[in-house]
Design a protein around this motif. Sequence first.
Motif, short mmCIF file in Angstrom:
data_model
loop_
_atom_site.label_atom_id
_atom_site.label_comp_id
_atom_site.label_asym_id
_atom_site.label_seq_id
_atom_site.Cartn_x
_atom_site.Cartn_y
_atom_site.Cartn_z
N GLU A 129 -0.01 4.43 -3.30
CA GLU A 129 -0.11 4.23 -4.73
C GLU A 129 -1.58 4.29 -5.14
N PRO A 130 -1.89 4.86 -6.29
CA PRO A 130 -3.29 4.86 -6.73
C PRO A 130 -3.78 3.43 -6.94
N VAL A 131 -5.01 3.18 -6.52
CA VAL A 131 -5.59 1.85 -6.66
C VAL A 131 -6.23 1.71 -8.04
N PRO A 132 -5.90 0.65 -8.78
CA PRO A 132 -6.52 0.48 -10.10
C PRO A 132 -8.04 0.46 -10.00
N GLU A 133 -8.69 1.01 -11.05
CA GLU A 133 -10.14 1.12 -11.02
C GLU A 133 -10.82 -0.24 -10.92
N THR A 134 -10.14 -1.27 -11.43
CA THR A 134 -10.75 -2.61 -11.38
C THR A 134 -10.89 -3.11 -9.95
N PHE A 135 -10.11 -2.50 -9.02
CA PHE A 135 -10.21 -2.91 -7.63
C PHE A 135 -11.17 -2.04 -6.83
N HIS B 156 0.81 -1.21 0.00
CA HIS B 156 0.00 0.00 0.00
C HIS B 156 0.85 1.27 0.00
N LEU B 157 2.16 1.14 0.15
CA LEU B 157 3.04 2.30 0.19
C LEU B 157 3.58 2.63 -1.18
N SER B 158 4.06 3.85 -1.34
CA SER B 158 4.71 4.24 -2.59
C SER B 158 6.03 3.47 -2.72
N PRO B 159 6.60 3.37 -3.92
CA PRO B 159 7.81 2.55 -4.11
C PRO B 159 8.95 2.89 -3.15
N ARG B 160 9.26 4.17 -2.99
CA ARG B 160 10.37 4.53 -2.10
C ARG B 160 10.04 4.18 -0.65
N ASP B 161 8.84 4.54 -0.20
CA ASP B 161 8.46 4.23 1.16
C ASP B 161 8.45 2.73 1.40
N ARG B 162 8.03 1.98 0.37
CA ARG B 162 7.98 0.52 0.49
C ARG B 162 9.38 -0.05 0.68
N GLU B 163 10.34 0.45 -0.08
CA GLU B 163 11.71 -0.07 0.03
C GLU B 163 12.29 0.23 1.41
N ILE B 164 12.06 1.42 1.91
CA ILE B 164 12.59 1.76 3.23
C ILE B 164 11.87 0.98 4.32
N ALA B 165 10.57 0.75 4.15
CA ALA B 165 9.82 -0.04 5.13
C ALA B 165 10.35 -1.47 5.19
N VAL B 166 10.63 -2.05 4.04
CA VAL B 166 11.18 -3.41 4.01
C VAL B 166 12.55 -3.43 4.68
N PHE B 167 13.35 -2.40 4.42
CA PHE B 167 14.68 -2.31 5.02
C PHE B 167 14.58 -2.23 6.54
N VAL B 168 13.70 -1.37 7.04
CA VAL B 168 13.53 -1.22 8.48
C VAL B 168 12.99 -2.50 9.10
N ASP B 169 12.07 -3.16 8.39
CA ASP B 169 11.47 -4.38 8.91
C ASP B 169 12.51 -5.47 9.16
#
Length: 318
Positions: free
Chosen positions: A280-286, A24-37
Amino acid sequence: MAKTGYGKRPAGDEDPHADPDFAHLSPRDREIAVFVDHLEAGHAMGYKAIAAAQPLYGQQAVRSSLGRITLAGHLRWIKEHITVEDDSMRWVTRTYWSRTRRSTEWWEDFAQERHGKDVTEYHMPGLARVEDIEEQAPETEPPEPDAPAAEQPSVAYRTLAELRDADPRMPLSDGDCRSLESLALEWLSLGATPHDITRALTAGLPPVVDNPGGLARNRLENKMPPKKAKIRQKAARRARVTRVITACGLCDADERTVEIVSGLCRECLELCEAEGPLYEPVPETFLPGPRAVGLPGADEVIDVTDRVDALRRAAGLL
């Protein structure tokens, strides 16, 4: 790693690792979150320390990402007021991490549950205990010397008897060696070596020594090594969390002076939001479709969900 007792601390009750953990996070935030995790518990959680530990982003990028990860519900800074049994008090800021995304209400309950916690078991300077080990030098009797074996003289006796070989001015008789043996044994029990004893009894001798036994006794008594400091464990001092407040994850201001919204103060919140949407924007199909639609060529508007439920009830499926 942070100082003992500080740094990353798990909030507990984590879901197992999975690919969608931070989807659910943006790409950069996601990478840092995984790193911190994947950082070990106790790792420093300041944005400078994290920026230095990973190669992709600089300090400001990491700082804003940590703020947005906080808004997303993975991170909180909580100040805990610790009261120790000896009436000493201190504030300690804790960084709590959750791989599982938590709501603001969940974090509020988590913070309140910290209130009243007994933290005596945490062996951490600055949290619940003062230094656990101290040096003291009580007046204690030296250990009893071991009785020399009948067939072989002790190390202390041999050291004294061999003084004449180290310096001819210090020939000790058998009687001298036996009367001085307990003093030499005491030296050895305090960590001295036979060489230390020999050097203490032969260094700086006058040209002529009239009474080697008396000189040896005088030096053994006056140059005795210091007694070892006794190391003892202090009893644990009971400590308890007596107050809990939430702090901003980026500037450390707390709710005593500013309003904290989802783990950030208003000013830091605006800085994080200024970078764009948090997720990240959620695709309309979801996205959910409209519940009510109009049939082609008809004026009637049908609630699709209600119509499906009615058909399922008619068929006995509900």
